[in-house]
Scaffold this motif. Sequence first.
Motif, PDB file in Angstrom:
ATOM      1  N   GLN A  14      11.709  90.732  10.346  1.00 49.70           N
ATOM      2  CA  GLN A  14      12.420  89.510   9.971  1.00 49.70           C
ATOM      3  C   GLN A  14      11.743  88.285  10.590  1.00 49.70           C
ATOM      4  O   GLN A  14      11.617  87.243   9.945  1.00 49.70           O
ATOM      5  N   TRP A  15      11.335  88.404  11.861  1.00 51.20           N
ATOM      6  CA  TRP A  15      10.642  87.287  12.491  1.00 51.20           C
ATOM      7  C   TRP A  15       9.325  86.976  11.768  1.00 51.20           C
ATOM      8  O   TRP A  15       8.982  85.806  11.569  1.00 51.20           O
ATOM      9  N   MET A  16       8.624  88.038  11.398  1.00 52.22           N
ATOM     10  CA  MET A  16       7.356  87.829  10.667  1.00 52.22           C
ATOM     11  C   MET A  16       7.618  87.154   9.310  1.00 52.22           C
ATOM     12  O   MET A  16       6.868  86.272   8.886  1.00 52.22           O
ATOM     13  N   GLY A  17       8.695  87.563   8.630  1.00 56.32           N
ATOM     14  CA  GLY A  17       9.057  86.935   7.353  1.00 56.32           C
ATOM     15  C   GLY A  17       9.381  85.461   7.527  1.00 56.32           C
ATOM     16  O   GLY A  17       8.966  84.619   6.725  1.00 56.32           O
ATOM     17  N   LYS A  18      10.179  85.150   8.592  1.00 58.15           N
ATOM     18  CA  LYS A  18      10.518  83.747   8.863  1.00 58.15           C
ATOM     19  C   LYS A  18       9.256  82.935   9.192  1.00 58.15           C
ATOM     20  O   LYS A  18       9.106  81.793   8.747  1.00 58.15           O
ATOM     21  N   ALA A  19       8.373  83.548   9.989  1.00 59.13           N
ATOM     22  CA  ALA A  19       7.129  82.847  10.353  1.00 59.13           C
ATOM     23  C   ALA A  19       6.278  82.589   9.116  1.00 59.13           C
ATOM     24  O   ALA A  19       5.711  81.492   8.944  1.00 59.13           O
ATOM     25  N   ARG A  20       6.185  83.579   8.221  1.00 57.78           N
ATOM     26  CA  ARG A  20       5.405  83.388   6.982  1.00 57.78           C
ATOM     27  C   ARG A  20       6.037  82.313   6.103  1.00 57.78           C
ATOM     28  O   ARG A  20       5.342  81.500   5.493  1.00 57.78           O
ATOM     29  N   LYS A  21       7.395  82.343   6.017  1.00 59.64           N
ATOM     30  CA  LYS A  21       8.100  81.361   5.203  1.00 59.64           C
ATOM     31  C   LYS A  21       7.861  79.960   5.751  1.00 59.64           C
ATOM     32  O   LYS A  21       7.581  79.021   4.998  1.00 59.64           O
ATOM     33  N   MET A  22       7.969  79.801   7.075  1.00 57.50           N
ATOM     34  CA  MET A  22       7.720  78.495   7.683  1.00 57.50           C
ATOM     35  C   MET A  22       6.274  78.049   7.484  1.00 57.50           C
ATOM     36  O   MET A  22       6.007  76.866   7.212  1.00 57.50           O
ATOM     37  N   ALA A  23       5.346  78.984   7.573  1.00 57.28           N
ATOM     38  CA  ALA A  23       3.926  78.656   7.373  1.00 57.28           C
ATOM     39  C   ALA A  23       3.680  78.213   5.940  1.00 57.28           C
ATOM     40  O   ALA A  23       2.942  77.240   5.696  1.00 57.28           O
ATOM     41  N   SER A  24       4.293  78.908   4.975  1.00 55.20           N
ATOM     42  CA  SER A  24       4.084  78.521   3.572  1.00 55.20           C
ATOM     43  C   SER A  24       4.741  77.172   3.278  1.00 55.20           C
ATOM     44  O   SER A  24       4.182  76.356   2.526  1.00 55.20           O
ATOM     45  N   GLU A  25       5.919  76.896   3.858  1.00 50.73           N
ATOM     46  CA  GLU A  25       6.552  75.591   3.670  1.00 50.73           C
ATOM     47  C   GLU A  25       5.691  74.484   4.270  1.00 50.73           C
ATOM     48  O   GLU A  25       5.510  73.424   3.666  1.00 50.73           O
ATOM     49  N   PHE A  26       5.186  74.730   5.483  1.00 49.69           N
ATOM     50  CA  PHE A  26       4.322  73.742   6.137  1.00 49.69           C
ATOM     51  C   PHE A  26       3.071  73.485   5.298  1.00 49.69           C
ATOM     52  O   PHE A  26       2.668  72.339   5.089  1.00 49.69           O
ATOM     53  N   GLN A  27       2.487  74.575   4.787  1.00 44.90           N
ATOM     54  CA  GLN A  27       1.279  74.434   3.974  1.00 44.90           C
ATOM     55  C   GLN A  27       1.593  73.665   2.689  1.00 44.90           C
ATOM     56  O   GLN A  27       0.819  72.800   2.270  1.00 44.90           O
ATOM     57  N   GLY A  28       2.740  73.963   2.053  1.00 45.12           N
ATOM     58  CA  GLY A  28       3.129  73.255   0.836  1.00 45.12           C
ATOM     59  C   GLY A  28       3.364  71.775   1.094  1.00 45.12           C
ATOM     60  O   GLY A  28       2.929  70.913   0.307  1.00 45.12           O
ATOM     61  N   GLN A  29       4.057  71.449   2.200  1.00 35.98           N
ATOM     62  CA  GLN A  29       4.291  70.047   2.538  1.00 35.98           C
ATOM     63  C   GLN A  29       2.978  69.331   2.859  1.00 35.98           C
ATOM     64  O   GLN A  29       2.782  68.173   2.490  1.00 35.98           O
ATOM     65  N   PHE A  30       2.095  70.033   3.540  1.00 37.94           N
ATOM     66  CA  PHE A  30       0.791  69.445   3.871  1.00 37.94           C
ATOM     67  C   PHE A  30       0.003  69.144   2.597  1.00 37.94           C
ATOM     68  O   PHE A  30      -0.582  68.070   2.451  1.00 37.94           O
ATOM     69  N   GLN A  31       0.005  70.098   1.654  1.00 34.10           N
ATOM     70  CA  GLN A  31      -0.719  69.884   0.394  1.00 34.10           C
ATOM     71  C   GLN A  31      -0.082  68.751  -0.414  1.00 34.10           C
ATOM     72  O   GLN A  31      -0.774  67.953  -1.050  1.00 34.10           O
ATOM     73  N   GLU A  32       1.258  68.677  -0.385  1.00 36.13           N
ATOM     74  CA  GLU A  32       1.949  67.604  -1.098  1.00 36.13           C
ATOM     75  C   GLU A  32       1.604  66.244  -0.485  1.00 36.13           C
ATOM     76  O   GLU A  32       1.367  65.263  -1.205  1.00 36.13           O
ATOM     77  N   ALA A  33       1.549  66.187   0.841  1.00 37.78           N
ATOM     78  CA  ALA A  33       1.165  64.944   1.513  1.00 37.78           C
ATOM     79  C   ALA A  33      -0.268  64.563   1.155  1.00 37.78           C
ATOM     80  O   ALA A  33      -0.575  63.376   0.951  1.00 37.78           O
ATOM     81  N   MET A  34      -1.143  65.561   1.075  1.00 37.68           N
ATOM     82  CA  MET A  34      -2.533  65.284   0.682  1.00 37.68           C
ATOM     83  C   MET A  34      -2.589  64.742  -0.739  1.00 37.68           C
ATOM     84  O   MET A  34      -3.342  63.807  -1.035  1.00 37.68           O
ATOM     85  N   ARG A  35      -1.810  65.333  -1.656  1.00 35.04           N
ATOM     86  CA  ARG A  35      -1.780  64.855  -3.042  1.00 35.04           C
ATOM     87  C   ARG A  35      -1.251  63.425  -3.114  1.00 35.04           C
ATOM     88  O   ARG A  35      -1.785  62.591  -3.848  1.00 35.04           O
ATOM     89  N   GLU A  36      -0.186  63.139  -2.332  1.00 28.19           N
ATOM     90  CA  GLU A  36       0.361  61.788  -2.331  1.00 28.19           C
ATOM     91  C   GLU A  36      -0.651  60.794  -1.768  1.00 28.19           C
ATOM     92  O   GLU A  36      -0.788  59.679  -2.295  1.00 28.19           O
TER      93      GLU A  36
END
Length: 166
Positions: A34-56
């Motif tokens: 479960q911790w690994m799943g949460k860590a992966r989910k947080m990493a993917s959200e961070f990566q998505g937000q980072f990519q969105e910020a780059m696009r903006e």
Amino acid sequence: MFDIGWSELVVIAVVALIAIGPKELPGVLRMVGQWMGKARKMASEFQGQFQEAMREAEMADLKKSFDEVREAATGITSGNIMTSLQKDVSDALQIDKPVDAQVASAVDAPVTPTTPAEPTPETFVEAEAHAAAGEALAITNEVKGEPAPQDVTPAQPEALKDARAS
């Protein structure tokens, strides 16, 4: 991410089995998963937000450069030579209204055709002199001045007929 091979995983599993025990091992593995799943989910959200910020940021840069180009084009268009030429041509092509009063008076004045005067023998002599020199005969306004002495004999009537026919 981590460079862990199968041999390291076997060593970790054996240590966990000995340290935790066989009864509590499934619950611990579930909690780690479960911790690994949460860590992966947080990493993917961070990566998505980072990519969105780059696009903006990229879109902001694109918008900025587009605005600069548009301002430059507007600046060039207002004082452009081609714009002034286009205006001059469009003004010249307006047939309805003449450009100035002199042209207006010339357009409104009736034109009466005139008939040219009969050629004189001196005209034929001048034309023959130009033809002999290989020059083209120019049409100019004649200025009436002092009459020149007439040393040239008039051409014969047959020569006049031949010159008129040609």
